[in-house]
Design a protein around this motif. Structure first.
Motif, PDB file in Angstrom:
ATOM      1  N   SER A 106     -22.343  16.939  -2.982  1.00  0.00           N
ATOM      2  CA  SER A 106     -22.189  16.828  -1.542  1.00  0.00           C
ATOM      3  C   SER A 106     -21.437  18.301  -0.998  1.00  0.00           C
ATOM      4  O   SER A 106     -20.849  19.057  -1.787  1.00  0.00           O
ATOM      5  CB  SER A 106     -21.433  15.672  -1.194  1.00  0.00           C
ATOM      6  N   GLU A 162     -13.093  19.309   1.802  1.00  0.00           N
ATOM      7  CA  GLU A 162     -13.881  18.026   1.532  1.00  0.00           C
ATOM      8  C   GLU A 162     -14.906  18.162   0.503  1.00  0.00           C
ATOM      9  O   GLU A 162     -15.279  17.373  -0.239  1.00  0.00           O
ATOM     10  CB  GLU A 162     -14.654  17.513   2.801  1.00  0.00           C
ATOM     11  N   SER A 163     -15.013  19.473  -0.121  1.00  0.00           N
ATOM     12  CA  SER A 163     -15.864  19.685  -1.242  1.00  0.00           C
ATOM     13  C   SER A 163     -15.359  20.902  -1.978  1.00  0.00           C
ATOM     14  O   SER A 163     -14.541  21.590  -1.402  1.00  0.00           O
ATOM     15  CB  SER A 163     -17.374  19.952  -0.696  1.00  0.00           C
ATOM     16  N   SER A 192     -18.507  12.314 -14.638  1.00  0.00           N
ATOM     17  CA  SER A 192     -17.626  12.857 -13.785  1.00  0.00           C
ATOM     18  C   SER A 192     -16.358  13.404 -14.696  1.00  0.00           C
ATOM     19  O   SER A 192     -15.784  14.429 -14.167  1.00  0.00           O
ATOM     20  CB  SER A 192     -17.201  11.887 -12.663  1.00  0.00           C
ATOM     21  N   VAL A 252     -17.150  12.195  -9.105  1.00  0.00           N
ATOM     22  CA  VAL A 252     -17.590  13.247  -8.157  1.00  0.00           C
ATOM     23  C   VAL A 252     -19.223  12.770  -7.788  1.00  0.00           C
ATOM     24  O   VAL A 252     -19.673  11.986  -8.522  1.00  0.00           O
ATOM     25  CB  VAL A 252     -17.436  14.470  -9.109  1.00  0.00           C
ATOM     26  N   ARG A 253     -19.667  13.251  -6.736  1.00  0.00           N
ATOM     27  CA  ARG A 253     -21.038  13.461  -6.323  1.00  0.00           C
ATOM     28  C   ARG A 253     -21.214  14.540  -5.492  1.00  0.00           C
ATOM     29  O   ARG A 253     -20.629  15.538  -5.386  1.00  0.00           O
ATOM     30  CB  ARG A 253     -21.252  12.454  -5.341  1.00  0.00           C
ATOM     31  N   ALA A 257     -18.161  16.432  -4.289  1.00  0.00           N
ATOM     32  CA  ALA A 257     -17.102  15.759  -3.439  1.00  0.00           C
ATOM     33  C   ALA A 257     -16.412  14.749  -4.316  1.00  0.00           C
ATOM     34  O   ALA A 257     -17.197  14.121  -4.996  1.00  0.00           O
ATOM     35  CB  ALA A 257     -17.536  15.331  -2.189  1.00  0.00           C
ATOM     36  N   TYR A 258     -15.263  14.358  -4.041  1.00  0.00           N
ATOM     37  CA  TYR A 258     -14.788  13.140  -4.699  1.00  0.00           C
ATOM     38  C   TYR A 258     -15.263  12.015  -4.333  1.00  0.00           C
ATOM     39  O   TYR A 258     -15.462  11.829  -3.117  1.00  0.00           O
ATOM     40  CB  TYR A 258     -13.259  13.375  -4.838  1.00  0.00           C
ATOM     41  N   LYS A 259     -15.265  10.964  -5.059  1.00  0.00           N
ATOM     42  CA  LYS A 259     -15.562   9.651  -4.687  1.00  0.00           C
ATOM     43  C   LYS A 259     -14.415   8.637  -5.131  1.00  0.00           C
ATOM     44  O   LYS A 259     -14.185   8.874  -6.333  1.00  0.00           O
ATOM     45  CB  LYS A 259     -16.810   9.181  -5.031  1.00  0.00           C
ATOM     46  N   LEU A 260     -13.971   7.616  -4.207  1.00  0.00           N
ATOM     47  CA  LEU A 260     -12.815   6.901  -4.715  1.00  0.00           C
ATOM     48  C   LEU A 260     -13.307   5.385  -4.263  1.00  0.00           C
ATOM     49  O   LEU A 260     -13.786   5.310  -3.173  1.00  0.00           O
ATOM     50  CB  LEU A 260     -11.577   7.171  -4.052  1.00  0.00           C
ATOM     51  N   GLU A 261     -13.227   4.600  -5.307  1.00  0.00           N
ATOM     52  CA  GLU A 261     -13.166   3.108  -4.885  1.00  0.00           C
ATOM     53  C   GLU A 261     -12.626   2.106  -5.775  1.00  0.00           C
ATOM     54  O   GLU A 261     -12.241   2.565  -6.650  1.00  0.00           O
ATOM     55  CB  GLU A 261     -15.000   2.611  -4.863  1.00  0.00           C
TER      56      GLU A 261
END
Length: 107
Positions: A33, A103-104, A68, A30-31, A39-43
């Motif tokens: 935002s 989105e958030s 997170s 998470v970040r 907001a979620y972050k995926l990588e």
């Protein structure tokens, strides 16, 4: 409890990692935002950090950093196709509210 993937999400991630030709799994975090706060972050993950936790579903690893995890604990990540659209869906029991566009969120 951790973080889990549905069969659909696990297949999608595994297929992408195979096409990519490298990678350990999927990093989820998470970040700060958006209008609701987070907001979620995926990588895709090529190496694990010292403070990472690893959860495995259907042979696919999900890597979550320790900061997170409190926001993601118990979450299920799904992958769905609806008509021409496809994408990940976050089924997070910790979410108290989210913005109208999805989105958030906040907990």
């Amino acid at each position: 409890m951790g973080v889990t993937l549905t069969d659909s999400a696990a297949k999608h991630v595994a297929n992408f990692l195979q096409k990519r030709g490298k990678g350990i799994g999927l990093r989820l975090g998470v970040r700060t935002s958006g209008c609701s706060g987070m907001a979620y972050k995926l990588e895709f993950v090529d190496e694990v950090n010292e403070d990472d936790l690893i959860f495995e579903t259907s042979g696919v690893k999900v890597v979550v950093d320790a900061k997170s995890l409190p926001y993601l604990e118990g979450m299920e990540l799904d992958f769905a196709r609806e008509g021409l659209n496809e994408g990940f869906k976050f089924n997070n029991p910790n979410v108290k509210d989210q913005c109208g566009c999805g989105e958030s969120f906040n907990v």
